[in-house]
Design a protein around this motif. Structure first.
Motif, PDB file in Angstrom:
ATOM      1  N   LYS A 208       0.814  -1.212   0.000  1.00  0.00           N
ATOM      2  CA  LYS A 208       0.000   0.000   0.000  1.00  0.00           C
ATOM      3  C   LYS A 208       0.854   1.270   0.000  1.00  0.00           C
ATOM      4  O   LYS A 208       0.370   2.345  -0.363  1.00  0.00           O
ATOM      5  CB  LYS A 208      -0.928   0.005   1.212  1.00  0.00           C
ATOM      6  N   SER A 209       2.111   1.152   0.420  1.00  0.00           N
ATOM      7  CA  SER A 209       2.981   2.333   0.501  1.00  0.00           C
ATOM      8  C   SER A 209       3.769   2.562  -0.780  1.00  0.00           C
ATOM      9  O   SER A 209       4.586   3.483  -0.856  1.00  0.00           O
ATOM     10  CB  SER A 209       3.962   2.171   1.671  1.00  0.00           C
ATOM     11  N   ILE A 210       3.525   1.734  -1.805  1.00  0.00           N
ATOM     12  CA  ILE A 210       4.309   1.785  -3.035  1.00  0.00           C
ATOM     13  C   ILE A 210       3.446   2.337  -4.171  1.00  0.00           C
ATOM     14  O   ILE A 210       2.392   1.774  -4.490  1.00  0.00           O
ATOM     15  CB  ILE A 210       4.830   0.379  -3.397  1.00  0.00           C
ATOM     16  N   VAL A 236      29.381   3.324 -17.110  1.00  0.00           N
ATOM     17  CA  VAL A 236      28.639   3.563 -15.873  1.00  0.00           C
ATOM     18  C   VAL A 236      29.379   2.883 -14.732  1.00  0.00           C
ATOM     19  O   VAL A 236      29.505   1.652 -14.714  1.00  0.00           O
ATOM     20  CB  VAL A 236      27.204   2.995 -15.965  1.00  0.00           C
ATOM     21  N   THR A 237      29.870   3.662 -13.782  1.00  0.00           N
ATOM     22  CA  THR A 237      30.552   3.063 -12.641  1.00  0.00           C
ATOM     23  C   THR A 237      30.424   3.957 -11.416  1.00  0.00           C
ATOM     24  O   THR A 237      30.281   5.176 -11.523  1.00  0.00           O
ATOM     25  CB  THR A 237      32.035   2.774 -12.954  1.00  0.00           C
ATOM     26  N   GLY A 238      30.405   3.324 -10.255  1.00  0.00           N
ATOM     27  CA  GLY A 238      30.238   4.055  -9.001  1.00  0.00           C
ATOM     28  C   GLY A 238      28.824   4.539  -8.770  1.00  0.00           C
ATOM     29  O   GLY A 238      28.592   5.419  -7.943  1.00  0.00           O
ATOM     30  N   GLN A 239      27.857   3.943  -9.475  1.00  0.00           N
ATOM     31  CA  GLN A 239      26.488   4.432  -9.439  1.00  0.00           C
ATOM     32  C   GLN A 239      25.550   3.470  -8.718  1.00  0.00           C
ATOM     33  O   GLN A 239      25.857   2.293  -8.522  1.00  0.00           O
ATOM     34  CB  GLN A 239      25.984   4.659 -10.861  1.00  0.00           C
ATOM     35  N   THR A 240      24.389   3.999  -8.354  1.00  0.00           N
ATOM     36  CA  THR A 240      23.366   3.205  -7.679  1.00  0.00           C
ATOM     37  C   THR A 240      22.052   3.346  -8.416  1.00  0.00           C
ATOM     38  O   THR A 240      21.729   4.419  -8.954  1.00  0.00           O
ATOM     39  CB  THR A 240      23.173   3.664  -6.225  1.00  0.00           C
ATOM     40  N   LEU A 241      21.308   2.249  -8.465  1.00  0.00           N
ATOM     41  CA  LEU A 241      20.006   2.241  -9.140  1.00  0.00           C
ATOM     42  C   LEU A 241      18.953   1.730  -8.164  1.00  0.00           C
ATOM     43  O   LEU A 241      19.003   0.573  -7.738  1.00  0.00           O
ATOM     44  CB  LEU A 241      20.057   1.349 -10.375  1.00  0.00           C
ATOM     45  N   ILE A 242      18.020   2.595  -7.792  1.00  0.00           N
ATOM     46  CA  ILE A 242      16.943   2.220  -6.890  1.00  0.00           C
ATOM     47  C   ILE A 242      15.842   1.526  -7.683  1.00  0.00           C
ATOM     48  O   ILE A 242      15.362   2.055  -8.693  1.00  0.00           O
ATOM     49  CB  ILE A 242      16.379   3.453  -6.162  1.00  0.00           C
ATOM     50  N   VAL A 243      15.456   0.350  -7.232  1.00  0.00           N
ATOM     51  CA  VAL A 243      14.386  -0.421  -7.874  1.00  0.00           C
ATOM     52  C   VAL A 243      13.349  -0.716  -6.798  1.00  0.00           C
ATOM     53  O   VAL A 243      13.447  -1.699  -6.055  1.00  0.00           O
ATOM     54  CB  VAL A 243      14.935  -1.722  -8.500  1.00  0.00           C
ATOM     55  N   ASP A 244      12.361   0.164  -6.679  1.00  0.00           N
ATOM     56  CA  ASP A 244      11.439   0.074  -5.535  1.00  0.00           C
ATOM     57  C   ASP A 244       9.994   0.419  -5.872  1.00  0.00           C
ATOM     58  O   ASP A 244       9.174   0.626  -4.972  1.00  0.00           O
ATOM     59  CB  ASP A 244      11.929   0.985  -4.400  1.00  0.00           C
ATOM     60  N   GLY A 245       9.656   0.509  -7.166  1.00  0.00           N
ATOM     61  CA  GLY A 245       8.291   0.842  -7.533  1.00  0.00           C
ATOM     62  C   GLY A 245       7.860   2.226  -7.103  1.00  0.00           C
ATOM     63  O   GLY A 245       6.662   2.523  -7.029  1.00  0.00           O
ATOM     64  N   GLY A 246       8.842   3.090  -6.820  1.00  0.00           N
ATOM     65  CA  GLY A 246       8.527   4.455  -6.388  1.00  0.00           C
ATOM     66  C   GLY A 246       8.305   4.587  -4.898  1.00  0.00           C
ATOM     67  O   GLY A 246       7.806   5.624  -4.431  1.00  0.00           O
ATOM     68  N   GLN A 247       8.695   3.594  -4.118  1.00  0.00           N
ATOM     69  CA  GLN A 247       8.400   3.587  -2.682  1.00  0.00           C
ATOM     70  C   GLN A 247       8.936   4.808  -1.948  1.00  0.00           C
ATOM     71  O   GLN A 247       8.300   5.321  -1.030  1.00  0.00           O
ATOM     72  CB  GLN A 247       8.959   2.316  -2.041  1.00  0.00           C
ATOM     73  N   ILE A 248      10.120   5.292  -2.336  1.00  0.00           N
ATOM     74  CA  ILE A 248      10.714   6.406  -1.589  1.00  0.00           C
ATOM     75  C   ILE A 248      10.195   7.774  -2.044  1.00  0.00           C
ATOM     76  O   ILE A 248      10.588   8.801  -1.477  1.00  0.00           O
ATOM     77  CB  ILE A 248      12.248   6.384  -1.691  1.00  0.00           C
ATOM     78  N   LEU A 249       9.293   7.822  -3.020  1.00  0.00           N
ATOM     79  CA  LEU A 249       8.867   9.101  -3.585  1.00  0.00           C
ATOM     80  C   LEU A 249       7.861   9.878  -2.738  1.00  0.00           C
ATOM     81  O   LEU A 249       7.988  11.095  -2.611  1.00  0.00           O
ATOM     82  CB  LEU A 249       8.289   8.876  -4.986  1.00  0.00           C
ATOM     83  N   PRO A 250       6.819   9.259  -2.183  1.00  0.00           N
ATOM     84  CA  PRO A 250       5.805  10.049  -1.458  1.00  0.00           C
ATOM     85  C   PRO A 250       6.380  10.702  -0.204  1.00  0.00           C
ATOM     86  O   PRO A 250       7.131  10.074   0.548  1.00  0.00           O
ATOM     87  CB  PRO A 250       4.740   9.005  -1.088  1.00  0.00           C
ATOM     88  N   SER A 252       4.416  11.780   2.175  1.00  0.00           N
ATOM     89  CA  SER A 252       3.484  11.487   3.266  1.00  0.00           C
ATOM     90  C   SER A 252       2.432  10.510   2.774  1.00  0.00           C
ATOM     91  O   SER A 252       2.284  10.254   1.573  1.00  0.00           O
ATOM     92  CB  SER A 252       2.799  12.777   3.743  1.00  0.00           C
ATOM     93  N   ALA A 253       1.666   9.966   3.736  1.00  0.00           N
ATOM     94  CA  ALA A 253       0.550   9.099   3.380  1.00  0.00           C
ATOM     95  C   ALA A 253      -0.484   9.850   2.563  1.00  0.00           C
ATOM     96  O   ALA A 253      -1.151   9.283   1.685  1.00  0.00           O
ATOM     97  CB  ALA A 253      -0.077   8.527   4.635  1.00  0.00           C
ATOM     98  N   GLU A 254      -0.595  11.141   2.836  1.00  0.00           N
ATOM     99  CA  GLU A 254      -1.545  11.959   2.088  1.00  0.00           C
ATOM    100  C   GLU A 254      -1.176  12.038   0.614  1.00  0.00           C
ATOM    101  O   GLU A 254      -2.036  12.101  -0.267  1.00  0.00           O
ATOM    102  CB  GLU A 254      -1.626  13.367   2.694  1.00  0.00           C
ATOM    103  N   ALA A 255       0.111  12.049   0.340  1.00  0.00           N
ATOM    104  CA  ALA A 255       0.553  12.101  -1.057  1.00  0.00           C
ATOM    105  C   ALA A 255       0.098  10.851  -1.801  1.00  0.00           C
ATOM    106  O   ALA A 255      -0.326  10.921  -2.964  1.00  0.00           O
ATOM    107  CB  ALA A 255       2.087  12.238  -1.126  1.00  0.00           C
ATOM    108  N   LEU A 256       0.163   9.703  -1.137  1.00  0.00           N
ATOM    109  CA  LEU A 256      -0.324   8.468  -1.743  1.00  0.00           C
ATOM    110  C   LEU A 256      -1.824   8.546  -1.983  1.00  0.00           C
ATOM    111  O   LEU A 256      -2.343   8.114  -3.016  1.00  0.00           O
ATOM    112  CB  LEU A 256       0.010   7.274  -0.865  1.00  0.00           C
ATOM    113  N   ALA A 257      -2.533   9.096  -1.007  1.00  0.00           N
ATOM    114  CA  ALA A 257      -3.990   9.188  -1.123  1.00  0.00           C
ATOM    115  C   ALA A 257      -4.388  10.075  -2.297  1.00  0.00           C
ATOM    116  O   ALA A 257      -5.408   9.827  -2.942  1.00  0.00           O
ATOM    117  CB  ALA A 257      -4.577   9.737   0.179  1.00  0.00           C
ATOM    118  N   GLU A 258      -3.581  11.078  -2.602  1.00  0.00           N
ATOM    119  CA  GLU A 258      -3.883  11.993  -3.695  1.00  0.00           C
ATOM    120  C   GLU A 258      -3.744  11.324  -5.064  1.00  0.00           C
ATOM    121  O   GLU A 258      -4.235  11.835  -6.071  1.00  0.00           O
ATOM    122  CB  GLU A 258      -2.985  13.220  -3.627  1.00  0.00           C
TER     123      GLU A 258
END
Length: 259
Positions: A208-210, A236-250, A252-258
């Motif tokens: 629900k948080s994703i 490409v070296t020394g880099q990081t790739l986040i694979v999380d379905g956008g989990q870290i983007l909101p 607040s919970a309100e942002a998800l609700a919107e």
């Protein structure tokens, strides 16, 4: 179209379960010969059997990445079986729960020994072989937990995952002259044996948080790792790739609700 990786060889630590299982399968589907490791030989054998018949040959061995000797043995075995080593996936990791006030020196050593030291040891062991390949790749499985987010009960785990990223940035500089790249994938919540063990309520809550509306699959991480392994990712070296379905983007919970 990416250049074929058919016939190249990869070591995937912690490849008998979880995210490592997905990486090993994705690589084998791409024609990469995979030597996967795990601490339990029965789990290793089961995973090797499950991947039989893939375009890439899959074999396995039991090993503890917290042991430099075991890491050297893994690399030597991969070179012996396939004539060289092109890719190292430093994936092995553990995540025991422990509140800060309860953590013991042994707890810290166990998690840092596998997650952080194990990453360093397998890279050290593979440096000569990766240099000889002419297109060496190191792919680290870190996490959003620690480098980006936190979760109560995993302060030691989060610290180990952040430590991996501190390591990879300087390692990438040191290994660049040897034509070896070092990058990391940072998974969010991925459906693995470990996540399932936290219970359905936990899994439902996390989904629900994703923003993508679902938990990730091991294949999602395997595909990201495969990109870092390609010739097309050689710059490409020394880099990081986040694979999380956008989990870290909101924010607040309100942002998800919107949404």
């Amino acid at each position: 179209m990416f250049t074929s990786l058919q016939g190249r060889t990869a070591v995937v630590t912690g490849g008998s379960k979880g995210i490592g299982r997905g990486i090993a399968e994705t690589f084998a589907d791409a024609g990469i010969n995979v030597v996967l490791t795990g601490r339990n030989q029965a789990d290793v054998d089961s995973r090797v059997d499950a991947l039989a018949g893939k375009p890439g040959a899959v074999s396995g061995m039991s090993a503890d990445v917290a042991s430099p000797e075991d890491c050297r043995r893994v690399v030597a075995t991969a070179v012996e079986r396939h004539g060289g080593l092109d890719i190292v996936c430093a994936n092995a990791g553990i995540f025991p729960f422990g509140r800060l006030e309860d953590l013991t020196p042994d707890d810290l050593e166990q998690v840092l020994g596998v997650n952080f030291k194990g990453t360093v040891y397998i890279v050290q062991a593979a440096m000569e072989a990766l240099t000889a390949s002419g297109h060496g790749r190191v792919i680290v499985t870190s996490s959003i937990t620690g480098p980006v987010t936190g979760y109560p009960g995993w302060s030691h785990y989060g610290a180990s995952k952040a430590a991996q990223l501190g390591f990879l940035r300087t390692a990438a500089m040191e290994l660049a002259p040897k034509k070896i790249t070092v990058n990391a994938v940072l998974p969010g919540n991925i459906v693995t044996e470990g996540l399932i063990g936290n219970g359905q309520e936990y899994m439902d809550q996390m989904a629900k948080s994703i923003p993508a509306g679902r938990l990730g699959s091991a294949a999602d991480i395997g595909n990201a790792a495969l990109f870092f392994a390609t010739d097309e990712a050689s710059y490409v070296t020394g880099q990081t790739l986040i694979v999380d379905g956008g989990q870290i983007l909101p924010e607040s919970a309100e942002a998800l609700a919107e949404m």
